[in-house]
Design a protein around this motif. Structure first.
Motif, PDB file in Angstrom:
ATOM      1  N   CYS A 231       0.774  -1.254  -0.024  1.00 42.24           N
ATOM      2  CA  CYS A 231       0.262  -0.037  -0.223  1.00 42.24           C
ATOM      3  C   CYS A 231       0.777   1.664  -0.096  1.00 42.24           C
ATOM      4  O   CYS A 231       0.345   2.755  -1.119  1.00 42.24           O
ATOM      5  CB  CYS A 231      -1.100  -0.044   1.004  1.00 42.24           C
ATOM      6  SG  CYS A 231      -2.066  -0.632   0.777  1.00 42.24           S
ATOM      7  N   ILE A 232       1.784   0.918   0.893  1.00 41.61           N
ATOM      8  CA  ILE A 232       2.974   2.558   0.623  1.00 41.61           C
ATOM      9  C   ILE A 232       4.003   2.342  -0.986  1.00 41.61           C
ATOM     10  O   ILE A 232       3.537   3.443  -0.826  1.00 41.61           O
ATOM     11  CB  ILE A 232       3.957   2.138   1.826  1.00 41.61           C
ATOM     12  CG1 ILE A 232       3.244   2.211   3.050  1.00 41.61           C
ATOM     13  CG2 ILE A 232       5.287   3.140   1.896  1.00 41.61           C
ATOM     14  CD1 ILE A 232       4.438   2.092   4.362  1.00 41.61           C
ATOM     15  N   ALA A 233       3.342   1.527  -1.748  1.00 41.35           N
ATOM     16  CA  ALA A 233       4.281   1.922  -2.959  1.00 41.35           C
ATOM     17  C   ALA A 233       3.155   2.430  -3.424  1.00 41.35           C
ATOM     18  O   ALA A 233       3.290   3.114  -4.514  1.00 41.35           O
ATOM     19  CB  ALA A 233       4.323   0.388  -3.443  1.00 41.35           C
ATOM     20  N   LEU A 234       2.093   2.733  -3.003  1.00 44.74           N
ATOM     21  CA  LEU A 234       1.449   3.891  -3.970  1.00 44.74           C
ATOM     22  C   LEU A 234       1.337   5.603  -3.762  1.00 44.74           C
ATOM     23  O   LEU A 234       0.627   6.241  -4.440  1.00 44.74           O
ATOM     24  CB  LEU A 234      -0.679   3.219  -3.888  1.00 44.74           C
ATOM     25  CG  LEU A 234      -0.906   1.657  -3.714  1.00 44.74           C
ATOM     26  CD1 LEU A 234      -2.434   1.374  -3.143  1.00 44.74           C
ATOM     27  CD2 LEU A 234      -0.870   1.744  -5.352  1.00 44.74           C
ATOM     28  N   ILE A 235       2.163   4.972  -2.912  1.00 43.32           N
ATOM     29  CA  ILE A 235       2.256   6.685  -2.508  1.00 43.32           C
ATOM     30  C   ILE A 235       3.116   7.388  -3.549  1.00 43.32           C
ATOM     31  O   ILE A 235       4.558   6.453  -2.978  1.00 43.32           O
ATOM     32  CB  ILE A 235       2.479   7.255  -0.396  1.00 43.32           C
ATOM     33  CG1 ILE A 235       1.396   6.604   0.063  1.00 43.32           C
ATOM     34  CG2 ILE A 235       2.732   8.685  -0.412  1.00 43.32           C
ATOM     35  CD1 ILE A 235       1.263   6.696   1.362  1.00 43.32           C
ATOM     36  N   PRO A 236       3.454   8.855  -3.703  1.00 50.02           N
ATOM     37  CA  PRO A 236       4.271   8.709  -4.091  1.00 50.02           C
ATOM     38  C   PRO A 236       5.687   9.393  -4.012  1.00 50.02           C
ATOM     39  O   PRO A 236       5.041  10.002  -2.381  1.00 50.02           O
ATOM     40  CB  PRO A 236       3.784  10.069  -5.207  1.00 50.02           C
ATOM     41  CG  PRO A 236       2.571  10.236  -4.990  1.00 50.02           C
ATOM     42  CD  PRO A 236       2.145   9.458  -3.937  1.00 50.02           C
ATOM     43  N   LYS A 237       7.231   8.709  -3.746  1.00 53.33           N
ATOM     44  CA  LYS A 237       8.118   9.574  -3.900  1.00 53.33           C
ATOM     45  C   LYS A 237       7.949  10.793  -3.184  1.00 53.33           C
ATOM     46  O   LYS A 237       7.676  11.779  -4.170  1.00 53.33           O
ATOM     47  CB  LYS A 237       9.221   9.199  -3.562  1.00 53.33           C
ATOM     48  CG  LYS A 237       9.336   7.527  -3.798  1.00 53.33           C
ATOM     49  CD  LYS A 237      10.720   6.885  -4.855  1.00 53.33           C
ATOM     50  CE  LYS A 237      10.738   5.680  -4.343  1.00 53.33           C
ATOM     51  NZ  LYS A 237      12.319   4.909  -4.917  1.00 53.33           N
ATOM     52  N   GLY A 238       9.242  11.248  -2.294  1.00 53.49           N
ATOM     53  CA  GLY A 238       9.046  12.754  -2.308  1.00 53.49           C
ATOM     54  C   GLY A 238       8.293  13.441  -0.223  1.00 53.49           C
ATOM     55  O   GLY A 238       8.300  12.626   0.408  1.00 53.49           O
ATOM     56  N   LEU A 239       8.261  14.609  -0.336  1.00 54.88           N
ATOM     57  CA  LEU A 239       7.384  15.336   0.782  1.00 54.88           C
ATOM     58  C   LEU A 239       6.282  15.650   1.206  1.00 54.88           C
ATOM     59  O   LEU A 239       5.937  16.392   0.202  1.00 54.88           O
ATOM     60  CB  LEU A 239       8.755  15.904   1.250  1.00 54.88           C
ATOM     61  CG  LEU A 239       9.083  17.028   2.741  1.00 54.88           C
ATOM     62  CD1 LEU A 239       8.918  15.492   3.986  1.00 54.88           C
ATOM     63  CD2 LEU A 239       9.211  18.013   2.767  1.00 54.88           C
ATOM     64  N   THR A 263       7.357  10.996   4.581  1.00 57.03           N
ATOM     65  CA  THR A 263       8.240  10.669   3.637  1.00 57.03           C
ATOM     66  C   THR A 263       8.163   9.258   3.215  1.00 57.03           C
ATOM     67  O   THR A 263       8.416   8.138   4.259  1.00 57.03           O
ATOM     68  CB  THR A 263       9.787  11.017   4.109  1.00 57.03           C
ATOM     69  OG1 THR A 263      10.030  12.478   4.633  1.00 57.03           O
ATOM     70  CG2 THR A 263      11.106  10.761   2.910  1.00 57.03           C
ATOM     71  N   ARG A 264       8.016   8.631   2.228  1.00 59.50           N
ATOM     72  CA  ARG A 264       7.920   7.571   1.922  1.00 59.50           C
ATOM     73  C   ARG A 264       9.973   7.021   1.041  1.00 59.50           C
ATOM     74  O   ARG A 264      10.269   8.023   1.055  1.00 59.50           O
ATOM     75  CB  ARG A 264       7.377   7.198   0.821  1.00 59.50           C
ATOM     76  CG  ARG A 264       7.484   6.199  -0.201  1.00 59.50           C
ATOM     77  CD  ARG A 264       7.195   5.058  -0.977  1.00 59.50           C
ATOM     78  NE  ARG A 264       7.512   4.553  -1.862  1.00 59.50           N
ATOM     79  CZ  ARG A 264       7.714   4.642  -3.172  1.00 59.50           C
ATOM     80  NH1 ARG A 264       6.777   5.308  -3.840  1.00 59.50           N
ATOM     81  NH2 ARG A 264       7.796   3.361  -4.164  1.00 59.50           N
ATOM     82  N   GLN A 265      10.198   6.266   3.079  1.00 59.90           N
ATOM     83  CA  GLN A 265      11.903   5.958   2.069  1.00 59.90           C
ATOM     84  C   GLN A 265      11.324   4.436   1.571  1.00 59.90           C
ATOM     85  O   GLN A 265      11.172   4.221   2.058  1.00 59.90           O
ATOM     86  CB  GLN A 265      12.253   6.404   3.421  1.00 59.90           C
ATOM     87  CG  GLN A 265      12.571   7.754   4.111  1.00 59.90           C
ATOM     88  CD  GLN A 265      13.140   8.209   5.483  1.00 59.90           C
ATOM     89  OE1 GLN A 265      12.790   6.889   6.327  1.00 59.90           O
ATOM     90  NE2 GLN A 265      14.036   8.854   5.269  1.00 59.90           N
ATOM     91  N   GLY A 266      11.859   3.868   0.640  1.00 67.70           N
ATOM     92  CA  GLY A 266      11.970   2.358   0.155  1.00 67.70           C
ATOM     93  C   GLY A 266      10.393   1.874   0.533  1.00 67.70           C
ATOM     94  O   GLY A 266       9.814   2.474  -0.128  1.00 67.70           O
ATOM     95  N   ASP A 267      10.107   1.148   0.984  1.00 69.76           N
ATOM     96  CA  ASP A 267       8.441   0.633   0.845  1.00 69.76           C
ATOM     97  C   ASP A 267       8.254   1.076   2.362  1.00 69.76           C
ATOM     98  O   ASP A 267       7.277   0.236   2.829  1.00 69.76           O
ATOM     99  CB  ASP A 267       8.770  -0.209   1.170  1.00 69.76           C
ATOM    100  CG  ASP A 267       9.865  -1.490   1.799  1.00 69.76           C
ATOM    101  OD1 ASP A 267      10.273  -1.324   2.783  1.00 69.76           O
ATOM    102  OD2 ASP A 267       9.971  -3.110   2.058  1.00 69.76           O
ATOM    103  N   GLY A 268       9.000   1.916   3.431  1.00 72.09           N
ATOM    104  CA  GLY A 268       8.580   2.188   4.618  1.00 72.09           C
ATOM    105  C   GLY A 268       7.715   3.847   4.085  1.00 72.09           C
ATOM    106  O   GLY A 268       8.228   4.447   3.558  1.00 72.09           O
ATOM    107  N   LEU A 269       7.388   4.367   4.919  1.00 66.32           N
ATOM    108  CA  LEU A 269       6.701   5.557   5.704  1.00 66.32           C
ATOM    109  C   LEU A 269       7.303   6.283   6.970  1.00 66.32           C
ATOM    110  O   LEU A 269       7.599   5.455   8.158  1.00 66.32           O
ATOM    111  CB  LEU A 269       5.524   5.353   5.765  1.00 66.32           C
ATOM    112  CG  LEU A 269       4.590   6.416   4.417  1.00 66.32           C
ATOM    113  CD1 LEU A 269       3.006   5.957   4.752  1.00 66.32           C
ATOM    114  CD2 LEU A 269       5.241   6.498   3.424  1.00 66.32           C
TER     115      LEU A 269
END
Length: 578
Positions: A231-239, A263-269
């Motif tokens: 699910c986190i992968a659905l969030i665009p990378k960035g701030l 911030t999305r960092q890899g597969d975590g938030l």
């Protein structure tokens, strides 16, 4: 390897155990806030670290993280010799906010569940007690400057020893709370719910075997973490940043800021709260467990398909709270943490991620539990009483629809007790209990409406206290939508209208027969440009009395033909220049 069908059946079985504990607790409890409002939760937790295994679907979401945290602290304290080790039949009681709790009124029970002489897991529940002592009836002291002013603080102690209620510890508790004679019903209901859970869990283990169930629990935790990462992968990378505001702390009349950078960092938030306000003087501090749980429940709102399990929280990191009011240390007062601050934290998460997840996030909901406590003496019944009222509010609009009106709070599924029950148990009369019309924030999809209620003290004397929020700022709109209406609190005494200095917070307001309390809760924020709302929907809202024709034109740019707005007279159109 456990086959998928067996895994699914065991998962449902664990959920059913928790659901039955919830049902048993509510049906046996005496207090309306538990029996009718369902301000409680039950769950199963790992023996070795207190990690969440399952929680009842009807339990408060905010307890997802706090009960896990408090169970872990209990396990650690037993391991370190700080709390006596259990034997079968023992039940611990704890409400210490700094040991994984929320506010003092949320009282936790924890019972070790044994198989073959060893602790297989822990069964735990939380119930909101109407009173735990302190400066004001109900515990919501808006002016408290230390936790001792809020009530009795209990470290983990064994209230039940080998299945028997300890009369000495119970006597200490009863000597420090109001209407103590009524607490035995809630205490026995809370303990009985754990015993129901033990019976149901034993049946599940007998059917599938301890090793199979233990393996399923480990597999479900791993899968929950995997699903959350997907699910986190659905969030665009960035701030992704946002700010949410609390009206005041109840003592210093200045707003408190919750500043969040996701911030999305890899597969975590990562959720960074650096820059949030410092610890406050009044009771709007949040303890660590509540802050963590607030983030967890906000993400659960965005990704409800992820099963409830400790694994779902593993990819989530919370930083930047040290030295802020989101990580309260003893003796900071905390009565507003679970019911109010937690919802501002969730609001910050929604606001930060709404642009990134427009099909999942909503505009801000009402975001206050509307905590209203009334304590006094009823001469007709010849006894003291403590009444606790929580309230619903509007949900935020979303990309697909308007917000729900008079929904339960962000942090729970608690519903207001029926008016008839409240009038039967307490010396009050409700003049009206209706929607707060027009309170939803304008938008292409408007916010839902809050609640408007007015009640009168019929006899005796009482003191009223409020710990609410969104009296200074309305719930945030999203994607161009307008904010929802603010909270409004009025106390009419001897015909004179009194508005609290802190708008949504005050304590110890004396009431005499005939005095009235009038509360209008916030509506949800709107979603999208209001000028893009379907004129037919605007006309329908006006026809149903939700907005006036003048509001329709001012808020949505829709001009309605005809003085009497009905199905035949309405000819909605956009105003000139819209």
């Amino acid at each position: 390897m456990i086959d998928p069908i067996t895994l699914s059946v065991i998962q449902a079985g664990l959920q059913q155990v928790c659901d039955e504990m919830d049902l048993s607790f509510s049906r046996a409890a005496f207090s309306p806030v538990i029996a009718e409002a369902n301000d409680r939760s039950d769950g199963i937790y790992a023996a070795e670290d207190g990690a969440l295994i399952a929680q009842g679907a009807g339990g408060l979401p905010v307890f997802v993280g706090t009960m896990q945290y408090s169970t872990r602290v209990l396990v650690e304290r037993i391991r370190d010799g700080l709390t006596p080790a259990p034997v079968e039949g023992d039940i611990y009681i704890v409400n210490d906010p700094y040991l994984g709790g929320t506010h003092l009124m949320d009282v936790r029970f924890a019972m070790p569940f044994y198989r073959n002489g060893e602790i297989f897991c822990w069964l735990s529940n939380t119930g909101h007690w109407p009173d735990t002592g302190g400066a004001v009836p109900g515990g919501f002291s808006a002016s408290a400057t230390s936790v001792e002013q809020e009530g009795l603080r209990l470290p983990p102690v064994r209230l039940f020893k080998q299945g028997v209620l300890d009369p000495e510890i119970y006597a200490i508790i009863c000597s420090n709370i109001r209407v103590a004679d009524q607490r035995i019903g809630d205490v026995q209901a809370q303990a009985a719910a754990l015993k129901v859970g033990a019976e149901r869990l034993s049946a599940l283990l007998d059917r599938y075997g301890d090793d199979v169930v233990a393996g399923a629990i480990a597999e479900l935790r791993a899968r929950a973490a995997q699903q959350m990462r997907a699910c986190i992968a659905l969030i665009p990378k960035g701030l992704h940043e946002a700010v949410a505001w609390i009206d005041s702390d109840g003592v210093v009349n200045e707003p408190l800021a919750i500043r969040l950078a996701v911030t999305r960092q890899g597969d975590g938030l990562r959720f960074d709260f650096t820059g949030s306000s410092a610890p406050c003087v009044g009771p709007m501090n949040s303890v660590l467990a509540t802050t963590l749980s607030s983030v967890y429940l906000a993400i659960r709102h965005l990704f409800p398909e992820v099963p409830i399990s400790a694994g779902a929280f593993e990819p989530l990191e919370v930083t930047g709270i040290a030295g802020t009011f989101l990580d309260a240390q003893y003796p900071r007062p905390v009565s507003g943490c679970a019911a109010e601050v937690s919802q501002r934290i969730a609001e910050a998460v929604f606001a930060a991620l709404a642009p990134a997840l427009p099909d999942r996030a909503t505009a801000a909901p009402a975001g206050t539990s509307g905590n209203f406590a009334l304590g006094g003496h009823d001469p007709e019944k010849g006894r003291d009483f403590v009444m606790y009222q929580l309230s619903g509010g509007g949900y935020g609009g979303s990309a697909g629809e308007d917000g729900l009106a008079n929904g339960c709070s962000t942090i729970g599924i608690s519903k207001a007790p029926p008016v008839e029950i409240m009038e039967q148990q307490f010396p009050v009369l409700y003049h009206h209990y209706a929607l707060h019309e027009g309170s939803g924030g304008a938008g292409a999809h408007r916010g839902g409406f809050g609640l408007d209620y007015k009640l009168e003290l019929r006899r005796g004397s009482a003191r009223a206290s409020f710990v609410m929020d969104h009296g200074r700022y309305g719930p945030q709109g999203a994607m161009g939508g307008a904010d929802g209406a603010m909270n409004r609190v009025e106390v009419i005494r001897n015909g004179a209208v009194h508005v609290p200095e802190h708008l949504s917070k005050e304590q110890d307001i004396p009431l005499a027969p005939g005095d009235v309390v009038h509360v209008r809760t916030p509506g949800g924020g709107g979603w999208g440009d209001p000028m893009r709302r379907d004129p037919a929907l605007v006309a329908q809202d006006v026809r149903l009395g939700r907005y006036t024709a003048a509001q329709a034109e001012a808020l949505f740019g829709v001009v309605l033909a005809g003085v009497e707005v009905d199905a035949e007279a309405t000819a909605p159109r956009r105003g000139a220049g819209v």
